[in-house]
Design a protein around this motif. Structure first.
Motif, PDB file in Angstrom:
ATOM      1  N   ALA A 191     115.318  91.217  52.725  1.00 30.73           N
ATOM      2  CA  ALA A 191     116.652  90.739  52.347  1.00 30.73           C
ATOM      3  C   ALA A 191     116.592  89.907  51.079  1.00 30.73           C
ATOM      4  CB  ALA A 191     117.249  89.917  53.479  1.00 30.73           C
ATOM      5  N   ARG A 192     117.639  90.026  50.280  1.00 25.63           N
ATOM      6  CA  ARG A 192     117.866  89.125  49.146  1.00 25.63           C
ATOM      7  C   ARG A 192     119.139  88.355  49.401  1.00 25.63           C
ATOM      8  NH1 ARG A 192     116.326  87.545  44.041  1.00 25.63           N
ATOM      9  NH2 ARG A 192     114.570  88.716  43.196  1.00 25.63           N
ATOM     10  N   PHE A 193     119.177  87.122  48.904  1.00 21.66           N
ATOM     11  CA  PHE A 193     120.358  86.286  49.068  1.00 21.66           C
ATOM     12  C   PHE A 193     121.193  86.342  47.791  1.00 21.66           C
ATOM     13  CE2 PHE A 193     117.050  83.717  51.528  1.00 21.66           C
ATOM     14  CZ  PHE A 193     117.227  84.483  52.672  1.00 21.66           C
ATOM     15  N   SER A 194     122.504  86.426  47.979  1.00 16.70           N
ATOM     16  CA  SER A 194     123.389  86.600  46.818  1.00 16.70           C
ATOM     17  C   SER A 194     123.395  85.379  45.905  1.00 16.70           C
ATOM     18  CB  SER A 194     124.807  86.918  47.272  1.00 16.70           C
ATOM     19  OG  SER A 194     125.338  85.886  48.076  1.00 16.70           O
ATOM     20  N   THR A 195     122.957  84.226  46.401  1.00 21.77           N
ATOM     21  CA  THR A 195     122.902  83.040  45.544  1.00 21.77           C
ATOM     22  C   THR A 195     121.846  83.169  44.449  1.00 21.77           C
ATOM     23  OG1 THR A 195     121.433  82.003  47.168  1.00 21.77           O
ATOM     24  CG2 THR A 195     123.775  81.443  47.285  1.00 21.77           C
TER      25      THR A 195
ATOM     26  N   TYR B 266     115.137  82.219  35.456  1.00 21.82           N
ATOM     27  CA  TYR B 266     114.341  80.998  35.351  1.00 21.82           C
ATOM     28  C   TYR B 266     112.882  81.230  35.740  1.00 21.82           C
ATOM     29  CZ  TYR B 266     118.720  78.307  35.163  1.00 21.82           C
ATOM     30  OH  TYR B 266     119.941  77.797  34.806  1.00 21.82           O
ATOM     31  N   VAL B 267     111.975  80.702  34.924  1.00 22.04           N
ATOM     32  CA  VAL B 267     110.585  80.538  35.337  1.00 22.04           C
ATOM     33  C   VAL B 267     110.549  79.249  36.151  1.00 22.04           C
ATOM     34  CG1 VAL B 267     108.193  80.257  34.615  1.00 22.04           C
ATOM     35  CG2 VAL B 267     109.764  81.635  33.220  1.00 22.04           C
ATOM     36  N   PRO B 268     110.232  79.300  37.449  1.00 20.84           N
ATOM     37  CA  PRO B 268     110.336  78.093  38.271  1.00 20.84           C
ATOM     38  C   PRO B 268     109.268  77.062  37.917  1.00 20.84           C
ATOM     39  CG  PRO B 268     109.353  79.873  39.537  1.00 20.84           C
ATOM     40  CD  PRO B 268     109.814  80.481  38.231  1.00 20.84           C
ATOM     41  N   THR B 269     109.559  75.819  38.191  1.00 17.41           N
ATOM     42  CA  THR B 269     108.598  74.755  37.888  1.00 17.41           C
ATOM     43  C   THR B 269     107.359  74.848  38.770  1.00 17.41           C
ATOM     44  OG1 THR B 269     109.761  73.278  39.428  1.00 17.41           O
ATOM     45  CG2 THR B 269     110.393  73.177  37.096  1.00 17.41           C
ATOM     46  N   VAL B 270     107.457  75.538  39.921  1.00 16.16           N
ATOM     47  CA  VAL B 270     106.340  75.576  40.871  1.00 16.16           C
ATOM     48  C   VAL B 270     105.406  76.761  40.663  1.00 16.16           C
ATOM     49  CG1 VAL B 270     107.572  74.275  42.636  1.00 16.16           C
ATOM     50  CG2 VAL B 270     107.789  76.769  42.569  1.00 16.16           C
ATOM     51  N   SER B 271     105.717  77.652  39.726  1.00 17.22           N
ATOM     52  CA  SER B 271     104.870  78.841  39.521  1.00 17.22           C
ATOM     53  C   SER B 271     105.135  79.442  38.152  1.00 17.22           C
ATOM     54  CB  SER B 271     105.158  79.892  40.594  1.00 17.22           C
ATOM     55  OG  SER B 271     104.420  81.077  40.347  1.00 17.22           O
ATOM     56  N   ASP B 272     104.104  80.061  37.586  1.00 19.21           N
ATOM     57  CA  ASP B 272     104.254  80.826  36.345  1.00 19.21           C
ATOM     58  C   ASP B 272     104.128  82.327  36.598  1.00 19.21           C
ATOM     59  OD1 ASP B 272     104.601  78.622  34.595  1.00 19.21           O
ATOM     60  OD2 ASP B 272     102.442  78.246  34.626  1.00 19.21           O
TER      61      ASP B 272
ATOM     62  N   ILE C 282     122.497  98.518  38.550  1.00 18.73           N
ATOM     63  CA  ILE C 282     121.122  98.207  38.177  1.00 18.73           C
ATOM     64  C   ILE C 282     120.752  96.869  38.778  1.00 18.73           C
ATOM     65  CG2 ILE C 282     119.496  97.867  36.269  1.00 18.73           C
ATOM     66  CD1 ILE C 282     121.437  99.425  34.479  1.00 18.73           C
ATOM     67  N   PHE C 283     119.522  96.765  39.256  1.00 20.55           N
ATOM     68  CA  PHE C 283     119.022  95.510  39.808  1.00 20.55           C
ATOM     69  C   PHE C 283     117.632  95.258  39.239  1.00 20.55           C
ATOM     70  CE2 PHE C 283     117.819  92.301  42.861  1.00 20.55           C
ATOM     71  CZ  PHE C 283     119.031  91.726  43.215  1.00 20.55           C
ATOM     72  N   ASN C 284     117.347  94.006  38.934  1.00 21.09           N
ATOM     73  CA  ASN C 284     116.007  93.597  38.527  1.00 21.09           C
ATOM     74  C   ASN C 284     115.506  92.627  39.585  1.00 21.09           C
ATOM     75  OD1 ASN C 284     113.636  92.876  37.295  1.00 21.09           O
ATOM     76  ND2 ASN C 284     114.545  92.292  35.345  1.00 21.09           N
ATOM     77  N   ASP C 285     114.620  93.108  40.429  1.00 19.13           N
ATOM     78  CA  ASP C 285     114.124  92.328  41.566  1.00 19.13           C
ATOM     79  C   ASP C 285     113.006  91.391  41.089  1.00 19.13           C
ATOM     80  OD1 ASP C 285     113.812  91.507  44.230  1.00 19.13           O
ATOM     81  OD2 ASP C 285     112.289  93.040  44.600  1.00 19.13           O
ATOM     82  N   VAL C 286     113.381  90.438  40.253  1.00 20.31           N
ATOM     83  CA  VAL C 286     112.414  89.498  39.677  1.00 20.31           C
ATOM     84  C   VAL C 286     111.732  88.729  40.815  1.00 20.31           C
ATOM     85  CG1 VAL C 286     112.168  87.436  38.245  1.00 20.31           C
ATOM     86  CG2 VAL C 286     113.624  89.336  37.480  1.00 20.31           C
ATOM     87  N   THR C 287     110.398  88.654  40.748  1.00 13.44           N
ATOM     88  CA  THR C 287     109.596  88.195  41.879  1.00 13.44           C
ATOM     89  C   THR C 287     108.599  87.130  41.452  1.00 13.44           C
ATOM     90  OG1 THR C 287     109.766  90.403  42.878  1.00 13.44           O
ATOM     91  CG2 THR C 287     108.034  88.955  43.705  1.00 13.44           C
ATOM     92  N   VAL C 288     108.488  86.087  42.242  1.00 12.87           N
ATOM     93  CA  VAL C 288     107.443  85.078  42.050  1.00 12.87           C
ATOM     94  C   VAL C 288     106.246  85.519  42.896  1.00 12.87           C
ATOM     95  CG1 VAL C 288     106.842  82.631  42.203  1.00 12.87           C
ATOM     96  CG2 VAL C 288     109.188  83.317  41.649  1.00 12.87           C
ATOM     97  N   ARG C 289     105.233  86.086  42.242  1.00 12.92           N
ATOM     98  CA  ARG C 289     104.198  86.822  42.958  1.00 12.92           C
ATOM     99  C   ARG C 289     103.354  85.960  43.887  1.00 12.92           C
ATOM    100  NH1 ARG C 289     105.955  91.901  43.066  1.00 12.92           N
ATOM    101  NH2 ARG C 289     106.217  92.781  40.975  1.00 12.92           N
TER     102      ARG C 289
ATOM    103  N   ASN D  51     113.350  85.315  46.481  1.00 13.61           N
ATOM    104  CA  ASN D  51     114.629  84.622  46.559  1.00 13.61           C
ATOM    105  C   ASN D  51     114.663  83.291  45.823  1.00 13.61           C
ATOM    106  OD1 ASN D  51     116.720  86.089  48.352  1.00 13.61           O
ATOM    107  ND2 ASN D  51     114.790  86.349  49.467  1.00 13.61           N
ATOM    108  N   PHE D  52     113.908  83.208  44.720  1.00 21.99           N
ATOM    109  CA  PHE D  52     113.989  82.007  43.907  1.00 21.99           C
ATOM    110  C   PHE D  52     115.341  81.944  43.187  1.00 21.99           C
ATOM    111  CE2 PHE D  52     109.734  81.132  44.845  1.00 21.99           C
ATOM    112  CZ  PHE D  52     109.372  79.908  44.302  1.00 21.99           C
ATOM    113  N   ARG D  53     115.729  80.745  42.799  1.00 19.74           N
ATOM    114  CA  ARG D  53     116.987  80.562  42.085  1.00 19.74           C
ATOM    115  C   ARG D  53     116.996  81.384  40.796  1.00 19.74           C
ATOM    116  NH1 ARG D  53     114.997  75.828  43.822  1.00 19.74           N
ATOM    117  NH2 ARG D  53     116.218  74.627  45.343  1.00 19.74           N
ATOM    118  N   ALA D  54     118.132  81.993  40.516  1.00 23.86           N
ATOM    119  CA  ALA D  54     118.337  82.744  39.268  1.00 23.86           C
ATOM    120  C   ALA D  54     117.233  83.762  39.035  1.00 23.86           C
ATOM    121  CB  ALA D  54     118.441  81.789  38.077  1.00 23.86           C
TER     122      ALA D  54
END
Length: 307
Positions: free
Chosen positions: A122-126, A136-142, A177-184, A198-201
């Motif tokens: 599942a993905r969250f719409s937020t 966004y590149v999250p502060t907790v991971s590159d 089109i969807f880009n399932d951007v993932t924090v690996r 499901n990271f922000r943005a």
């Protein structure tokens, strides 16, 4: 038809693209209803349209067709596309169910087995991001990676019915089109994908929904992902392991499909974390996914907190 959500006075509005203009479907349907009592007024938000799609779908077609035939007469109910800020086409779908590992070459590059049934999460719409808005590149991971995908938009409720392959495509409203951007690193910390997906943005989606009647065969579409104009992914949907009927049949075994559900169908080979050396999205990048007949979904990448 090409349907959109767009911003008007800070709020989402339901629109359609005809030529180089975006129609305000609420305003224009009210004008059409004055001339034709069979035409129903369309809601302000696309989510409300999907709530009543059985009642409103014929009017949607009539309203868009009337605008296309109106020429300058319909101009007051529209704006040039260049002046409109598009949002994610459906900002709050009932569900977003993604398919993992649906291209054999992607499974191979990841060193993972091909599943005997579709792998779903599942993905969250937020997490959704509109075309042109930043990821966004999250502060907790590159370890931020891309996954360009064809998204299926559901147009009918199953209401407890378990679909067969033969009837599944009747439930498809259109495609996006969807880009399932993932924090690996977050994805693989545990066996569940939820956190990494499901990271922000992190969920670019859009820019439009193209209705199914305009796509001759969704299993014959090229998908291309480029990073700063360099091609990273290229494949055709005819190489999906599980086609759309199989995916919808499988999902409907355990949960009701609802009009407005979004089903990203998986990504081809060419993701960043298995390149040698690995490539991850970084501040200043631009990531773009293109599917002919649907369009181009492009997003800048920035470090979280920088804006």
């Amino acid at each position: 038809m090409k349907l959109v959500s767009y911003e008007q006075q800070g709020k989402p509005h339901f629109g359609a693209i005809v030529g180089d203009r975006v129609i305000d479907l609420t305003l224009w349907s009210a004008e059409c209803a004055k001339a034709d009592s069979s035409v129903l007024e369309l809601p302000v938000k696309i989510e409300d349209f999907f709530e009543e799609i059985d009642r409103l779908q014929a009017s949607l077609k009539a309203v868009v067709g009337a605008f296309a035939a109106s020429g300058k007469k319909g101009a007051r109910a529209s704006k040039p596309l260049s002046e409109v800020k598009l949002l994610a086409p459906i900002r709050r779908p009932p569900k977003t169910i993604c398919v993992a590992r649906n291209y054999a070459e992607h499974a191979k590059e990841a060193g993972l087995e091909i599943s005997p049934i579709p792998i779903l999460f599942a993905r969250f719409s937020t997490t959704f991001v509109a075309n042109g808005d930043p990821v966004y590149v999250p502060t907790v991971s590159d370890d931020l990676d891309w996954e360009g995908e064809l998204a299926v938009i559901i147009g009918k409720n199953t209401n407890g019915k378990r679909l067969t392959r033969d009837e599944a495509m009747d439930y498809v409203f259109g495609y996006s089109i969807f880009n399932d951007v993932t924090v690996r690193d977050y994805q693989f910390r545990v066996t569940q994908y939820t956190a990494g997906k499901n990271f922000r943005a992190s969920g670019p989606f859009g820019p439009v929904i193209v209705t199914a009647d305009e796509i001759a065969d969704p299993h014959k579409l090229d998908i291309k992902t480029t990073l700063n104009d360099e091609q990273m992914q290229f494949a055709n949907t005819d190489t999906m392991i599980y086609d759309i009927p199989t995916i919808l049949e499988n999902i409907s075994e355990f949960v009701d499909l609802e009009a407005g559900d979004v089903i990203p169908t998986g990504t081809p080979a060419g993701v960043g974390f298995k390149r040698k050396p690995p490539i991850f999205l970084k501040d200043g990048d631009t990531i773009t996914v293109e599917i002919p007949g649907i369009g181009s979904l492009s997003n800048p990448v920035i470090k979280e907190g920088k804006d």
